[in-house]
Design an enzyme around this catalytic site. Structure first.
Site, PDB file in Angstrom:
ATOM      1  N   THR A 112       1.808   0.911  -5.337  1.00  0.00           N
ATOM      2  CA  THR A 112       1.168  -0.243  -4.706  1.00  0.00           C
ATOM      3  C   THR A 112       1.300  -1.465  -5.609  1.00  0.00           C
ATOM      4  O   THR A 112       1.678  -2.550  -5.159  1.00  0.00           O
ATOM      5  CB  THR A 112      -0.323   0.055  -4.439  1.00  0.00           C
ATOM      6  OG1 THR A 112      -0.405   1.155  -3.526  1.00  0.00           O
ATOM      7  CG2 THR A 112      -1.048  -1.144  -3.860  1.00  0.00           C
TER       8      THR A 112
ATOM      9  N   ALA B  62       0.867  -1.178   0.000  1.00  0.00           N
ATOM     10  CA  ALA B  62       0.000   0.000   0.000  1.00  0.00           C
ATOM     11  C   ALA B  62       0.903   1.227   0.000  1.00  0.00           C
ATOM     12  O   ALA B  62       1.969   1.216   0.611  1.00  0.00           O
ATOM     13  CB  ALA B  62      -0.891   0.010   1.242  1.00  0.00           C
ATOM     14  N   CYS B  63       0.493   2.252  -0.718  1.00  0.00           N
ATOM     15  CA  CYS B  63       1.262   3.499  -0.721  1.00  0.00           C
ATOM     16  C   CYS B  63       0.306   4.656  -0.451  1.00  0.00           C
ATOM     17  O   CYS B  63      -0.902   4.506  -0.610  1.00  0.00           O
ATOM     18  CB  CYS B  63       2.032   3.687  -2.033  1.00  0.00           C
ATOM     19  SG  CYS B  63       1.017   4.026  -3.472  1.00  0.00           S
ATOM     20  N   PRO B  64       0.844   5.800  -0.039  1.00  0.00           N
ATOM     21  CA  PRO B  64      -0.022   6.924   0.315  1.00  0.00           C
ATOM     22  C   PRO B  64      -1.017   7.330  -0.776  1.00  0.00           C
ATOM     23  O   PRO B  64      -2.164   7.636  -0.483  1.00  0.00           O
ATOM     24  CB  PRO B  64       0.957   8.047   0.635  1.00  0.00           C
ATOM     25  CG  PRO B  64       2.183   7.330   1.114  1.00  0.00           C
ATOM     26  CD  PRO B  64       2.245   6.077   0.265  1.00  0.00           C
TER      27      PRO B  64
ATOM     28  N   GLY C 292      -1.936   5.297  -3.258  1.00  0.00           N
ATOM     29  CA  GLY C 292      -2.736   4.118  -3.560  1.00  0.00           C
ATOM     30  C   GLY C 292      -2.830   3.772  -5.033  1.00  0.00           C
ATOM     31  O   GLY C 292      -3.761   3.111  -5.463  1.00  0.00           O
TER      32      GLY C 292
END
Length: 106
Positions: A17, A9-11, A13
């Protein structure tokens, strides 16, 4: 056979990701390991890990740039936390460390 599971998951999204998921899958498969990666992106949870996936896992990889949803399901498992950028760019190095850890534990 080694079983690896991961959640990426990344900030934002979006791209990272999925790039991280692809890189981790590729690096694990190149070693002949079973691997399943759940993504928690802008469209929600995809390729969700099942209870049996978690139970069978020898190692759990979680990205740490943003909170992972439902993280409590990994209680009692060995967890490796990595930056999303490292998962994208250094997946082989991550697998080398996991391989060394599993060899010590055997």
């Amino acid at each position: 056979m080694t079983n690896i599971i991961a959640v990426t998951a990344c900030p934002s999204g979006v791209a990272h990701t999925y790039m991280a998921a692809e890189a981790l899958e590729s690096a694990a498969k190149s070693r002949g390991w079973n691997v399943k990666v759940e993504t928690q992106g802008s469209i929600g949870q995809e390729n969700a890990l099942t209870a049996s996936d978690v139970e069978a896992a020898d190692m759990v990889i979680l990205t740490k740039d943003i909170g992972i949803k439902f993280e409590d399901r990994f209680t009692g498992k060995t967890i490796v936390r990595v930056n999303i950028s490292d998962a994208v760019k250094r997946a082989d190095a991550i697998m080398n460390k996991i391989e060394a850890h599993l060899a010590q534990s055997a």
